[in-house]
Design a protein around this motif. Sequence first.
Motif: not given
Length: 692
Positions: A342-359
Motif C-alpha cells: 500500500d501507499r504506506g509501504g505495508a504488505f496487504r492482501v485484498g480487499p481488491r480482487s481479480a474477480g472472474a475477469v481477468p482472474g
Amino acid sequence: MRTIGVDVGGTFTDLVYCDMESGALAIHKVSTTPDDPSRGVMTGIRELCAANDVDPATIDYVFHGTTTATNAVLENKGARAGMITNEGFRDIIHIGRHQRVEHYSIIQELPWQHRPLVRRQHRKTVAGRLVPPTGAELVPLDRDAVRRAAEELKAEGVESVAICFLFSYLNPAHELEAKAIVEQVMPGAFVTTSSFISPQFREFERFTTASLAAFIGPKVDRYIDHLDTALRDTGVHGDLRIMASNGGVATPKMVVEKPTLTLLSGLAAGVLGGKWIGDLTGRSRLITFDIGGTSADIGIVVDGVFAETDARSTSIAGFPLLTPMIDIHTIGAGGGSIAHIDRGGAFRVGPRSAGAVPGPAAYGRGGSEPTVTDANLVLGRLIAEDFLGGGMTLDETAARRVVTDLSERLGLPVEETAHGILTIINSNMANAIRSRTIQKGIDPRGFALVAFGGAGPLHGVEVAAMLGITEVIVPPYPGITSAMGLLTTDLKYDVTRTQFQVSGGVDLDRINADIGAMEAELAAQFAADRIDATDVSFRRVGDLRYVGQGYELKILFPGGPITPENLAETFEAFHRTHAAEYGHAFRDSPIEIVNLRVSGIGRMPKLDRLKTPESGSLAAALVRTAPSVFRVGDRLETVDTPIYRRTALPVGESFPGPAIILQKDSTTVMPPNTRAVVDASGSILISLEAAN
C-alpha cells in the motif's frame, strides 16, 4: 421430484442437480458472466442437464441464489430513483442519525451522504401528515402536489419511486393514495412504499430500506424476467424460486415486489448449506466459513439455529436496513484477492480482487497481479493440471512470475512471499471470525469450522488453528455447498407490526388480533403460491427492550393465544437473553414490546441427506507424492506431501497430514500435525488436536 440449485459467485457459478426420489446427484461449475449473470446460469443448466442426460422439461424446481441486488448496491449501479415524502422531511435519508459510524474518526465516509440512493433533486415533498399513536390524519394528503411531483420525476428521467411518509407503519393510507397517482403518471415505473417494504418505526431506516428497494428494483425485475424467460426457452418449465436474505426462498413475484429480500441472497444459502452439513455430521455449534473468489462469508450456528441480525447491525454497504436477514459477516478475502504494497509501504492482501475477469494470473486470462490463488499454486497447494477436476489447467509459470515480482519489491524469497500472502489473508479471516465470536462473548474453541466454497478447504485448517478451533468439517462437495443449501430450505415470508406496549399494561386483545391478522396475511400469500395449508407453519418473535433503551432483542413468542401466563414467561426469557447479551438484567424495570413479527414457512421439497460414499483405500486414493511448502515451527519447509483423490478415500479410516485432497469443485489442504477421517455422511472431519 427433480431440482436444480444455482448459486452465482464472483468467479464461478455453482450448480447442483438432485433427483429427490432416486437420490441421484450431480454438480457443475462454470465461469460467472459479470455483464449478465443469467448467461452463466443458463450455460451451466444446459451443460449440467446434457452431461447427466436430464431432460430440462422434467425439472420441477430451480432454486437460485442471486447477487444482482447485492452487486447493484456494492457497486452503486442502481436505477435513477426518486422519492416523494412529507414537507420538511426531504433530507431524512441524508441526515441519518446522531450516531457516527466510526465514533472517533473525523474523516469517515457516510454512505447515505457520499453515495445517495436517491439524489436530492429527485426527492419531492408534498403536504399531508399522519400522527401517532393510531396513524390518524392530521393534514390531508395534497393529491395535486403528488401528481406534480410525479410529473417532475418523470421529466427528470427517474425510473423508480419510493413513497415514504411519516408514521405510515401505523396507517398506510397516504402512501397507497400517492402510489396510485404515481403509477398513473409514470406507467411502467417501479413504484413502492415504505409501509409495504418495511412497516415498522424508525423513519431513517424505513425510508432508506424503501430507497434501496427503488434503487435496485428495476435491475432485479429485469434480471428475474430475463432469467425466467431464458429458462422457458431452454425447456425448463418448473417453478423458479429465489433465495431470500432471511434463510428462505421466495417466488419471483414476491422478489420483484420486494427486491430488498435478495440483498444477501447468495450468502444466506451458504449458511444454510453449512448448517445442513453440520446436521449430517451431528454437530450443532458451527462457524460456517465460505470462501469464494472475491469474499469470505462467515455465519454462526448455535445449537442448530443460525444467528439473525437486529436493528443495530442490519446493513449492506453501510446502508441501514429494516429487513429480516441471517447474520452474515463478509470481508474482501478470496482466491482472487490481490496482494500489494500500500501507499504506506505495508504488505496487504485484498480487499481488491481479480474477480472472474481477468482472474488470477494462474488462470491464464491476462491477470498481472499476484493473488491468493497464485500463492497457493507457488507453494504446491494447488495442482496445476488438476484444477476443477482437470477441467482447467493453471499456469504455474504466470503465477510464479507475479509472485516473484512482488517478492523482489518486498526483498523476500519467493516462497516466503507466497506464504506471507496466505498468512495475511488467513489472519484477516481469523480476525473477522473473532469479531463475530470473541467480541460477542462466544468462545470459538467450542465450535467446529465448516470450510466450503472453492477456497474454504484450502485455508480452513490454518484459520482454525489461529482461533484454537480443533475440528474442521469439509463438506462432500465444498465448492457447491451454497448451491446445495438452496435445496435444503423452504418458502419463507415475514410480516411485522409495531406495538409500543409496556409490561403491566399490555393490551392482549390487540396483540392476539395483530398476530391473527399477520398469520392470515401470510396464509393468503402461501395460498397464492399454491402451498397447501397443511405445509404451512408460523413462528412468532417480538422485539423487546427495557423502557428507555434504544434497541431491542428478538424474543420468541409462544404459539396459540397470548395469555398473561405465557407473556410473563416471554418477559422472563427477555431478562435471560439480556443478561447473556450484555452481562446484566434489570428485572424490576418495565419491558416494552416494540414490534411483533411473524415468519411464515411453507414446506418445500428438499434434499434430505447424501448417499454414504463408497469406501476405498489410501493406496487407491493416492495420486502421487509432491513437494509442498508449509510452516513447521518457526521456519518454512518443503515437505513431500501425499496427494489423494477424494472419491477413492476410505470411510472411517483415519489418516495423517500433510496431505492434499483433490476433487472437482475444491482442493483440501491438511498441514502437518493434523489427522482426517471421512465421515459416513461424506464429509471430511479434520482434527487439529495434535497441532495444538
